[in-house]
Scaffold this active site. Structure first.
Site, PDB file in Angstrom:
ATOM      1  N   THR A 304       0.795  -1.374  -0.191  1.00  0.00           N
ATOM      2  CA  THR A 304      -0.071   0.122  -0.165  1.00  0.00           C
ATOM      3  C   THR A 304       0.844   1.271  -0.037  1.00  0.00           C
ATOM      4  O   THR A 304       0.732   2.203  -0.736  1.00  0.00           O
ATOM      5  CB  THR A 304      -1.024  -0.086   1.265  1.00  0.00           C
ATOM      6  OG1 THR A 304      -1.726  -1.339   1.269  1.00  0.00           O
ATOM      7  CG2 THR A 304      -1.712   1.240   1.249  1.00  0.00           C
ATOM      8  N   GLN A 334      -6.404  -1.640  -2.374  1.00  0.00           N
ATOM      9  CA  GLN A 334      -5.453  -0.443  -2.151  1.00  0.00           C
ATOM     10  C   GLN A 334      -4.858   0.163  -3.235  1.00  0.00           C
ATOM     11  O   GLN A 334      -4.083  -0.691  -3.952  1.00  0.00           O
ATOM     12  CB  GLN A 334      -4.551  -0.983  -1.004  1.00  0.00           C
ATOM     13  CG  GLN A 334      -4.955  -1.430   0.240  1.00  0.00           C
ATOM     14  CD  GLN A 334      -5.290  -2.724   0.382  1.00  0.00           C
ATOM     15  OE1 GLN A 334      -5.522  -3.524  -0.662  1.00  0.00           O
ATOM     16  NE2 GLN A 334      -4.971  -3.167   1.667  1.00  0.00           N
ATOM     17  N   GLN A 356     -10.070   2.926  -2.821  1.00  0.00           N
ATOM     18  CA  GLN A 356      -9.923   2.562  -1.760  1.00  0.00           C
ATOM     19  C   GLN A 356      -8.243   3.178  -1.367  1.00  0.00           C
ATOM     20  O   GLN A 356      -7.582   3.177  -2.090  1.00  0.00           O
ATOM     21  CB  GLN A 356      -9.733   0.994  -1.629  1.00  0.00           C
ATOM     22  CG  GLN A 356      -9.270   0.670  -0.157  1.00  0.00           C
ATOM     23  CD  GLN A 356      -9.431  -0.871  -0.105  1.00  0.00           C
ATOM     24  OE1 GLN A 356     -10.024  -1.726  -0.702  1.00  0.00           O
ATOM     25  NE2 GLN A 356      -8.841  -1.459   0.972  1.00  0.00           N
ATOM     26  N   ASP A 357      -8.237   3.879  -0.302  1.00  0.00           N
ATOM     27  CA  ASP A 357      -7.003   4.458   0.455  1.00  0.00           C
ATOM     28  C   ASP A 357      -6.568   5.486  -0.618  1.00  0.00           C
ATOM     29  O   ASP A 357      -5.320   5.687  -0.742  1.00  0.00           O
ATOM     30  CB  ASP A 357      -6.062   3.383   0.328  1.00  0.00           C
ATOM     31  CG  ASP A 357      -6.237   2.348   1.643  1.00  0.00           C
ATOM     32  OD1 ASP A 357      -7.446   2.386   2.019  1.00  0.00           O
ATOM     33  OD2 ASP A 357      -5.549   1.320   1.766  1.00  0.00           O
ATOM     34  N   ASP A 378     -11.841   3.707   3.201  1.00  0.00           N
ATOM     35  CA  ASP A 378     -10.964   4.291   4.151  1.00  0.00           C
ATOM     36  C   ASP A 378     -10.054   5.297   3.240  1.00  0.00           C
ATOM     37  O   ASP A 378      -8.933   5.358   3.405  1.00  0.00           O
ATOM     38  CB  ASP A 378     -10.043   3.054   4.751  1.00  0.00           C
ATOM     39  CG  ASP A 378     -10.673   1.946   5.369  1.00  0.00           C
ATOM     40  OD1 ASP A 378     -11.826   2.528   6.161  1.00  0.00           O
ATOM     41  OD2 ASP A 378     -10.204   0.913   5.407  1.00  0.00           O
ATOM     42  N   ARG A 437     -14.005   4.453  10.641  1.00  0.00           N
ATOM     43  CA  ARG A 437     -13.754   3.110  11.369  1.00  0.00           C
ATOM     44  C   ARG A 437     -12.221   3.266  11.986  1.00  0.00           C
ATOM     45  O   ARG A 437     -11.379   3.715  11.492  1.00  0.00           O
ATOM     46  CB  ARG A 437     -13.981   1.994  10.843  1.00  0.00           C
ATOM     47  CG  ARG A 437     -13.193   1.778   9.621  1.00  0.00           C
ATOM     48  CD  ARG A 437     -13.598   0.480   8.802  1.00  0.00           C
ATOM     49  NE  ARG A 437     -12.796   0.207   7.680  1.00  0.00           N
ATOM     50  CZ  ARG A 437     -12.670  -0.965   7.181  1.00  0.00           C
ATOM     51  NH1 ARG A 437     -13.162  -2.085   7.639  1.00  0.00           N
ATOM     52  NH2 ARG A 437     -11.992  -1.171   6.136  1.00  0.00           N
ATOM     53  N   TRP A 439      -9.032   2.066  12.723  1.00  0.00           N
ATOM     54  CA  TRP A 439      -7.913   1.152  12.236  1.00  0.00           C
ATOM     55  C   TRP A 439      -7.109   0.810  13.167  1.00  0.00           C
ATOM     56  O   TRP A 439      -6.439  -0.497  13.287  1.00  0.00           O
ATOM     57  CB  TRP A 439      -7.211   1.911  10.978  1.00  0.00           C
ATOM     58  CG  TRP A 439      -5.958   1.327  10.230  1.00  0.00           C
ATOM     59  CD1 TRP A 439      -6.112  -0.114  10.108  1.00  0.00           C
ATOM     60  CD2 TRP A 439      -4.882   1.915   9.609  1.00  0.00           C
ATOM     61  NE1 TRP A 439      -4.749  -0.334   9.348  1.00  0.00           N
ATOM     62  CE2 TRP A 439      -4.110   0.729   9.039  1.00  0.00           C
ATOM     63  CE3 TRP A 439      -4.342   3.130   9.396  1.00  0.00           C
ATOM     64  CZ2 TRP A 439      -2.988   1.005   8.357  1.00  0.00           C
ATOM     65  CZ3 TRP A 439      -3.345   3.429   8.791  1.00  0.00           C
ATOM     66  CH2 TRP A 439      -2.626   2.329   8.308  1.00  0.00           C
TER      67      TRP A 439
END
Length: 533
Positions: A304, A334, A356-357, A378, A437, A439
């Site tokens: 990532t 990711q 994502q990310d 996220d 959320r 992590w």
């Protein structure tokens, strides 16, 4: 003497210059610096030996000795991780090891900065921003090792276990130093009695060394008459055809602003500006006009950390009027558009686009103003200390069965000064959406004065798994509005806060949370230091 009693004694004493310490007190502090170390006997003897070279034993001396020992341990860890190259088999393992070496190098730099700041304290020249600097740098140094280990996700866990063992000591020592400093900083590290107010810098004069007086004009003016150091253009009208070429020829460890003007166009590059590239400034022709794009992603074998289309690590980076994009799509998981490890970095009128990310606020102090952020899962994540003001957050359609979560903040220790503050912004959710959320164990995120559409779910926030971190996280909302801003159906977690008090909300503003008055005024970027109302 117990540490709590020691702190009580310090409250009654005026400054470090007049404190005296008995052996029991000193031993208590030294023991805390080696708490839970793998080889405690070696650690204690090492600290004692370093203290023996100093003139006297006081909190500053002990922290200096602890930092020196920790810095040495981090350097040893780099040598140890390098030896694991021969054991790596897969592409991801090889990339993960390279990540670890770079991340440990980050830690070495951050510990070295902290040690230099401690030397200033011992010399009696403590800055009013010492606390913010040390907490930011030690917080970052503590998290780098976690990022290293996360890179081994999806690989043979045996190598990851070897690496984890090599990092355990340095991680523990950094955590001990951060804890000790957090407990002591406001008491013994006061300026000496003969310090006068004339030595206290004002917000307008107190600017970082890397800033020049012309920086403000650079950001508030258009390009007419602006001095630029390099021009990048796809059509051949600039000195460079690629951004990477311009960065390569930019000076290393520059003490002045180096401006790269990137003309409109779509630049298909992966940019990785190492920490030696300090004080770089990107100026584009606008969101959607100047675009840097890539498609690196986790499914291709990248970690990532390494999927970023653009990654910036050198201090004092600024970008304005451009787009950072990752086109990998939700099916590739990711895929980072922008990763930031640059302390005191600022982004003005930029767009970060991915799924994502998307935006990896990895570490250190960052500010975002009038930016757009797009994503699914996220998509604002990491463990930096960041304030996002007047930004627009857009959700995209995720994969089937996925739940859209805006933030995943990664604070792992209660003494870290990290977290996300989203202020005076807009959440335009087109899918059922959660604000964040947890992590990591002490995840910290607040939304303040932010508009939320009706797709923000009544619960507001989502669990990571089970009841993990629900008691230790710190999530808060303050005077948000719009169809999704109602607090009536929000989660009832112990760590969730409906902020009613303006003084509590003020902790998460630019002036306090990222020490913004020490560096943002000189950038010329519009910002609100406190609460807007």
């Amino acid at each position: 003497m117990a540490l709590a009693n020691f702190l009580l004694v310090l409250i009654l004493l005026p400054s470090i210059t007049v404190l005296s310490y008995d052996n029991q007190t000193i031993h208590s502090m030294i023991f805390q610096t080696c708490n839970n170390a793998g080889n405690q006997t070696s650690c204690l003897s090492n600290i004692q030996a370093r203290l023996g070279k100093l003139d006297n034993n006081n909190p500053a001396s002990i922290l200096k000795a602890a930092l020196e020992a920790t810095l040495n341990e981090a350097r040893l860890a780099i040598d140890m991780v390098t030896k694991f190259n021969t054991l790596s088999v897969s592409l991801r393992e090889q990339i993960a090891i390279q990540d670890c070496k770079e991340l440990l190098d980050f830690s070495v730099s951050e510990l070295a900065w902290s040690l230099a700041e401690m030397n200033k304290i011992r010399a009696g020249s403590r800055s009013v921003h010492t606390e913010g600097n040390l907490k930011a740098w030690l917080s970052a140094a503590l998290s780098n090792q976690d990022t290293c280990l996360e890179g081994f996700e999806g690989t043979d866990r045996r190598l990851a276990r070897f690496i984890k063992g090599s990092l355990a000591e340095v991680t523990q020592l950094i955590g001990n130093v951060l804890t000790l400093y957090s407990q002591l900083h406001s008491l013994p590290f006061k300026p000496t009695r003969n310090t006068t107010t004339k030595n206290k810098p004002t917000p307008t004069l107190n600017v970082p060394k890397w800033m020049t007086e012309g920086d403000k004009d650079l950001l508030v003016s258009d390009l007419n008459g602006m001095h630029v150091d390099a021009v990048v253009a796809l059509d051949g009208t600039g000195r460079y055809n690629t951004i990477a070429q311009a960065i390569y020829e930019a000076p290393n460890y520059s003490n002045r602003r180096y401006i790269i003007y990137i003309k409109r166009g779509v630049y298909r590059e992966n940019i990785d500006m190492k920490k030696k590239k300090t004080n770089i400034m990107f100026v584009g022709d606008g969101i959607g006009a100047t675009v840097v794009t890539g498609n690196r992603n986790f499914m291709q074998g990248w970690t990532t950390f390494r999927t970023a289309t653009v990654a910036v690590s050198g201090k004092g980076f600024i970008a304005r009027d451009m787009t950072f994009r990752n086109t990998a799509g939700p099916e590739n998981h990711q895929a980072v558009a922008l990763r930031v490890d640059s302390d005191q970095s600022a982004f003005y009128r930029c767009s970060m686009e991915g799924h994502q990310d998307t935006l990896y606020i990895h570490s250190l102090r960052q500010f975002y103003r009038e930016c757009n952020i797009y994503g699914t899962i996220d998509f604002i994540f990491g463990n930096g200390a960041a304030v996002l003001q007047n930004c627009k957050i857009f959700t995209r359609e995720p994969l089937p069965l996925q739940k859209v979560t805006i933030t995943a903040q990664g604070r792992k220790d209660p003494h870290q000064s990290t977290g996300f503050s989203i202020q005076d912004s807009y959440v335009f959710a087109t899918q059922p959406t959660y604000l964040g959320r947890p992590w990591k164990q002490y995840s910290r995120t607040v939304f303040m004065h932010t508009y939320m559409t009706g797709m923000v779910q009544p619960r507001g926030w989502l669990e990571w798994y089970g009841d993990f971190a629900l008691r230790t996280l710190w999530y808060g909302e303050y005077r948000n509005y719009g169809p999704g801003g109602s607090l009536s159906g929000r989660v009832q977690w112990p760590g969730y806060h409906k902020i009613r008090d303006a003084s509590a909300a003020n902790f998460f503003t630019v002036g306090r949370f990222i020490d913004g008055m020490s560096w943002l005024p000189s950038t010329g970027i519009t910002f609100t230091a406190g609460l807007s109302n």
